[in-house]
Design a protein around this motif. Structure first.
Motif, PDB file in Angstrom:
ATOM      1  N   GLY A  58     -52.885  35.323 -30.312  1.00  0.00           N
ATOM      2  CA  GLY A  58     -52.784  36.024 -29.043  1.00  0.00           C
ATOM      3  C   GLY A  58     -51.349  36.261 -28.638  1.00  0.00           C
ATOM      4  N   LEU A  59     -50.481  35.308 -28.946  1.00  0.00           N
ATOM      5  CA  LEU A  59     -49.050  35.474 -28.671  1.00  0.00           C
ATOM      6  C   LEU A  59     -48.388  36.358 -29.716  1.00  0.00           C
ATOM      7  CD1 LEU A  59     -46.468  34.715 -27.133  1.00  0.00           C
ATOM      8  CD2 LEU A  59     -46.307  32.672 -28.580  1.00  0.00           C
ATOM      9  N   ALA A  60     -48.797  36.203 -30.984  1.00  0.00           N
ATOM     10  CA  ALA A  60     -48.186  36.962 -32.076  1.00  0.00           C
ATOM     11  C   ALA A  60     -48.461  38.457 -31.958  1.00  0.00           C
ATOM     12  CB  ALA A  60     -48.691  36.443 -33.419  1.00  0.00           C
ATOM     13  N   GLY A  61     -49.639  38.817 -31.432  1.00  0.00           N
ATOM     14  CA  GLY A  61     -49.993  40.231 -31.319  1.00  0.00           C
ATOM     15  C   GLY A  61     -48.947  41.039 -30.578  1.00  0.00           C
ATOM     16  N   PRO A  62     -48.705  40.736 -29.297  1.00  0.00           N
ATOM     17  CA  PRO A  62     -47.691  41.501 -28.572  1.00  0.00           C
ATOM     18  C   PRO A  62     -46.276  41.231 -29.064  1.00  0.00           C
ATOM     19  CG  PRO A  62     -48.626  39.770 -27.190  1.00  0.00           C
ATOM     20  CD  PRO A  62     -49.470  39.846 -28.419  1.00  0.00           C
ATOM     21  N   ALA A  63     -46.007  40.029 -29.596  1.00  0.00           N
ATOM     22  CA  ALA A  63     -44.667  39.716 -30.091  1.00  0.00           C
ATOM     23  C   ALA A  63     -44.315  40.597 -31.289  1.00  0.00           C
ATOM     24  CB  ALA A  63     -44.578  38.239 -30.473  1.00  0.00           C
ATOM     25  N   LEU A  64     -45.248  40.729 -32.226  1.00  0.00           N
ATOM     26  CA  LEU A  64     -45.010  41.569 -33.397  1.00  0.00           C
ATOM     27  C   LEU A  64     -44.895  43.040 -33.007  1.00  0.00           C
ATOM     28  CD1 LEU A  64     -47.420  39.878 -35.979  1.00  0.00           C
ATOM     29  CD2 LEU A  64     -44.915  39.796 -35.965  1.00  0.00           C
ATOM     30  N   ALA A  65     -45.738  43.457 -32.062  1.00  0.00           N
ATOM     31  CA  ALA A  65     -45.675  44.843 -31.604  1.00  0.00           C
ATOM     32  C   ALA A  65     -44.345  45.129 -30.917  1.00  0.00           C
ATOM     33  CB  ALA A  65     -46.830  45.139 -30.654  1.00  0.00           C
ATOM     34  N   ALA A  66     -43.825  44.121 -30.201  1.00  0.00           N
ATOM     35  CA  ALA A  66     -42.570  44.308 -29.476  1.00  0.00           C
ATOM     36  C   ALA A  66     -41.388  44.547 -30.411  1.00  0.00           C
ATOM     37  CB  ALA A  66     -42.294  43.083 -28.594  1.00  0.00           C
ATOM     38  N   VAL A  67     -41.448  43.978 -31.611  1.00  0.00           N
ATOM     39  CA  VAL A  67     -40.351  44.170 -32.568  1.00  0.00           C
ATOM     40  C   VAL A  67     -40.670  45.257 -33.590  1.00  0.00           C
ATOM     41  CG1 VAL A  67     -39.530  41.809 -32.290  1.00  0.00           C
ATOM     42  CG2 VAL A  67     -41.204  42.304 -34.067  1.00  0.00           C
ATOM     43  N   GLY A  68     -41.778  45.958 -33.396  1.00  0.00           N
ATOM     44  CA  GLY A  68     -42.099  47.098 -34.233  1.00  0.00           C
ATOM     45  C   GLY A  68     -42.793  46.804 -35.530  1.00  0.00           C
ATOM     46  N   VAL A  69     -43.227  45.549 -35.739  1.00  0.00           N
ATOM     47  CA  VAL A  69     -43.922  45.220 -36.985  1.00  0.00           C
ATOM     48  C   VAL A  69     -45.306  45.855 -37.010  1.00  0.00           C
ATOM     49  CG1 VAL A  69     -44.860  43.349 -38.397  1.00  0.00           C
ATOM     50  CG2 VAL A  69     -42.635  43.078 -37.268  1.00  0.00           C
ATOM     51  N   THR A  70     -45.971  45.856 -35.878  1.00  0.00           N
ATOM     52  CA  THR A  70     -47.287  46.490 -35.750  1.00  0.00           C
ATOM     53  C   THR A  70     -47.231  47.467 -34.577  1.00  0.00           C
ATOM     54  OG1 THR A  70     -48.003  44.620 -34.380  1.00  0.00           O
ATOM     55  CG2 THR A  70     -48.577  44.552 -36.721  1.00  0.00           C
ATOM     56  N   PRO A  71     -46.657  48.635 -34.783  1.00  0.00           N
ATOM     57  CA  PRO A  71     -46.482  49.590 -33.684  1.00  0.00           C
ATOM     58  C   PRO A  71     -47.809  50.071 -33.112  1.00  0.00           C
ATOM     59  CG  PRO A  71     -46.081  50.639 -35.791  1.00  0.00           C
ATOM     60  CD  PRO A  71     -46.212  49.168 -36.071  1.00  0.00           C
ATOM     61  N   VAL A  72     -47.840  50.236 -31.802  1.00  0.00           N
ATOM     62  CA  VAL A  72     -49.045  50.721 -31.124  1.00  0.00           C
ATOM     63  C   VAL A  72     -48.644  51.742 -30.067  1.00  0.00           C
ATOM     64  CG1 VAL A  72     -50.388  48.620 -31.463  1.00  0.00           C
ATOM     65  CG2 VAL A  72     -48.915  48.819 -29.466  1.00  0.00           C
ATOM     66  N   ASP A  73     -49.539  52.666 -29.772  1.00  0.00           N
ATOM     67  CA  ASP A  73     -49.260  53.665 -28.744  1.00  0.00           C
ATOM     68  C   ASP A  73     -50.568  54.169 -28.145  1.00  0.00           C
ATOM     69  OD1 ASP A  73     -47.832  55.361 -27.104  1.00  0.00           O
ATOM     70  OD2 ASP A  73     -47.763  56.972 -28.589  1.00  0.00           O
ATOM     71  N   PRO A  74     -51.330  53.260 -27.497  1.00  0.00           N
ATOM     72  CA  PRO A  74     -52.595  53.689 -26.884  1.00  0.00           C
ATOM     73  C   PRO A  74     -52.334  54.530 -25.636  1.00  0.00           C
ATOM     74  CG  PRO A  74     -52.099  51.430 -26.289  1.00  0.00           C
ATOM     75  CD  PRO A  74     -51.050  51.839 -27.281  1.00  0.00           C
ATOM     76  N   PRO A  75     -53.327  55.273 -25.180  1.00  0.00           N
ATOM     77  CA  PRO A  75     -53.165  56.053 -23.949  1.00  0.00           C
ATOM     78  C   PRO A  75     -52.778  55.172 -22.773  1.00  0.00           C
ATOM     79  CG  PRO A  75     -55.134  56.722 -25.128  1.00  0.00           C
ATOM     80  CD  PRO A  75     -54.631  55.488 -25.808  1.00  0.00           C
ATOM     81  N   VAL A  76     -51.988  55.714 -21.885  1.00  0.00           N
ATOM     82  CA  VAL A  76     -51.498  54.936 -20.743  1.00  0.00           C
ATOM     83  C   VAL A  76     -52.657  54.410 -19.901  1.00  0.00           C
ATOM     84  CG1 VAL A  76     -50.175  55.037 -18.599  1.00  0.00           C
ATOM     85  CG2 VAL A  76     -49.318  56.197 -20.646  1.00  0.00           C
ATOM     86  N   GLY A  77     -53.691  55.220 -19.734  1.00  0.00           N
ATOM     87  CA  GLY A  77     -54.829  54.782 -18.927  1.00  0.00           C
ATOM     88  C   GLY A  77     -55.475  53.522 -19.492  1.00  0.00           C
ATOM     89  N   ILE A  78     -55.587  53.447 -20.816  1.00  0.00           N
ATOM     90  CA  ILE A  78     -56.167  52.264 -21.456  1.00  0.00           C
ATOM     91  C   ILE A  78     -55.250  51.056 -21.268  1.00  0.00           C
ATOM     92  CG2 ILE A  78     -56.769  51.243 -23.692  1.00  0.00           C
ATOM     93  CD1 ILE A  78     -57.832  53.916 -24.557  1.00  0.00           C
ATOM     94  N   GLN A  79     -53.957  51.268 -21.386  1.00  0.00           N
ATOM     95  CA  GLN A  79     -52.996  50.182 -21.192  1.00  0.00           C
ATOM     96  C   GLN A  79     -53.068  49.624 -19.775  1.00  0.00           C
ATOM     97  OE1 GLN A  79     -49.085  51.476 -22.280  1.00  0.00           O
ATOM     98  NE2 GLN A  79     -49.596  51.754 -24.434  1.00  0.00           N
ATOM     99  N   VAL A  80     -53.146  50.519 -18.811  1.00  0.00           N
ATOM    100  CA  VAL A  80     -53.209  50.088 -17.399  1.00  0.00           C
ATOM    101  C   VAL A  80     -54.503  49.325 -17.138  1.00  0.00           C
ATOM    102  CG1 VAL A  80     -53.358  50.885 -15.017  1.00  0.00           C
ATOM    103  CG2 VAL A  80     -51.707  51.924 -16.581  1.00  0.00           C
ATOM    104  N   ALA A  81     -55.606  49.828 -17.690  1.00  0.00           N
ATOM    105  CA  ALA A  81     -56.881  49.121 -17.535  1.00  0.00           C
ATOM    106  C   ALA A  81     -56.805  47.744 -18.178  1.00  0.00           C
ATOM    107  CB  ALA A  81     -58.007  49.938 -18.167  1.00  0.00           C
ATOM    108  N   GLY A  82     -56.161  47.670 -19.347  1.00  0.00           N
ATOM    109  CA  GLY A  82     -55.990  46.378 -20.010  1.00  0.00           C
ATOM    110  C   GLY A  82     -55.155  45.428 -19.192  1.00  0.00           C
ATOM    111  N   LEU A  83     -54.086  45.934 -18.593  1.00  0.00           N
ATOM    112  CA  LEU A  83     -53.234  45.088 -17.752  1.00  0.00           C
ATOM    113  C   LEU A  83     -54.022  44.527 -16.581  1.00  0.00           C
ATOM    114  CD1 LEU A  83     -50.506  43.932 -16.871  1.00  0.00           C
ATOM    115  CD2 LEU A  83     -50.020  46.145 -15.772  1.00  0.00           C
ATOM    116  N   GLY A  84     -54.813  45.384 -15.942  1.00  0.00           N
ATOM    117  CA  GLY A  84     -55.615  44.923 -14.814  1.00  0.00           C
ATOM    118  C   GLY A  84     -56.615  43.859 -15.229  1.00  0.00           C
ATOM    119  N   LEU A  85     -57.291  44.082 -16.363  1.00  0.00           N
ATOM    120  CA  LEU A  85     -58.280  43.112 -16.843  1.00  0.00           C
ATOM    121  C   LEU A  85     -57.615  41.803 -17.236  1.00  0.00           C
ATOM    122  CD1 LEU A  85     -61.192  42.469 -17.588  1.00  0.00           C
ATOM    123  CD2 LEU A  85     -60.791  43.531 -19.822  1.00  0.00           C
ATOM    124  N   ALA A  86     -56.455  41.887 -17.887  1.00  0.00           N
ATOM    125  CA  ALA A  86     -55.747  40.672 -18.278  1.00  0.00           C
ATOM    126  C   ALA A  86     -55.323  39.865 -17.055  1.00  0.00           C
ATOM    127  CB  ALA A  86     -54.530  41.023 -19.134  1.00  0.00           C
TER     128      ALA A  86
END
Length: 208
Positions: A58-86
């Protein structure tokens, strides 16, 4: 949003495990940690091991994405919904931990007896609101950072809570609290309201 997910996860981990354990120790003299019970030959051990895997992934997921190892670019609406749910999930986890009071534990000690918590806005609806909220929070993180590592964390967490509850906590609670827990389990869902209620006779048979 990747950085936000990473920061949120770190803050949540510190608060939900570090600060909560510190508060528990000040109030009761115990941190509440009981560790992984059983052996690798038992399902409950795997529940604890998978929980550790879920936390690390769970920690490695965003950590790896932050350094570009696993790049992601979901729609902003999905990201915002995820932030709210988290945010809601992590807040509900803390609320459920607080609702347990001195009975809060991570892991099970069969020789220990704590008060059974069955009421309140969370425990009055489901038997395991902490786990429900944690899974919801991880779903939110996956929506924010939808990488295979984050999905792995969600799958591991889902499996961990099922094993922990079914093979460790429910047998322990039935053995410790008997008919009181059996009646509670018969009227209250396991993770979702109304779902996973157990028949009282089945609970007694499982304890034998």
């Amino acid at each position: 949003m990747t950085i936000a997910a990473l920061v949120l996860y770190i803050v949540a981990a510190v608060v939900l495990f570090g600060v909560r354990s510190w508060v528990q120790h000040r109030r009761t003299g115990s941190t509440g940690f009981r560790g992984i019970s059983g052996t690798p030959a038992e399902a409950q051990w795997w529940g604890g091991a998978l929980f550790v895997v879920a936390m690390v992934a769970g920690l490695a997921g965003p950590a790896l994405a932050a350094v570009g190892v696993t790049p992601v670019d979901p729609p902003v609406g999905i990201q915002v919904a995820g932030l709210g749910l988290a945010l809601v999930g992590f807040a509900a986890t803390l609320a459920a931990q607080t609702g347990m009071g001195a009975s809060w534990r991570i892991g099970v000690d069969p020789a220990e007896r704590t008060a059974l918590v069955t009421s309140g806005p969370l425990f009055g609806v489901v038997r395991n609101p902490i786990f429900t909220a944690m899974v919801a929070a991880q779903v939110g993180v996956v929506l924010m950072v939808p990488t295979w590592v984050s999905v792995l964390a969600l799958v591991a967490l889902g499996a961990a809570v099922q094993l922990q509850v079914r093979t460790a906590e429910e047998p322990y609670l039935l053995a410790t609290h008997g008919s009181e827990y059996a009646a509670y389990a018969a009227r209250t869902g396991r993770f979702v309201p109304g779902v996973g209620r157990l028949r009282v006779p089945a609970m007694h048979e499982a304890a034998q």
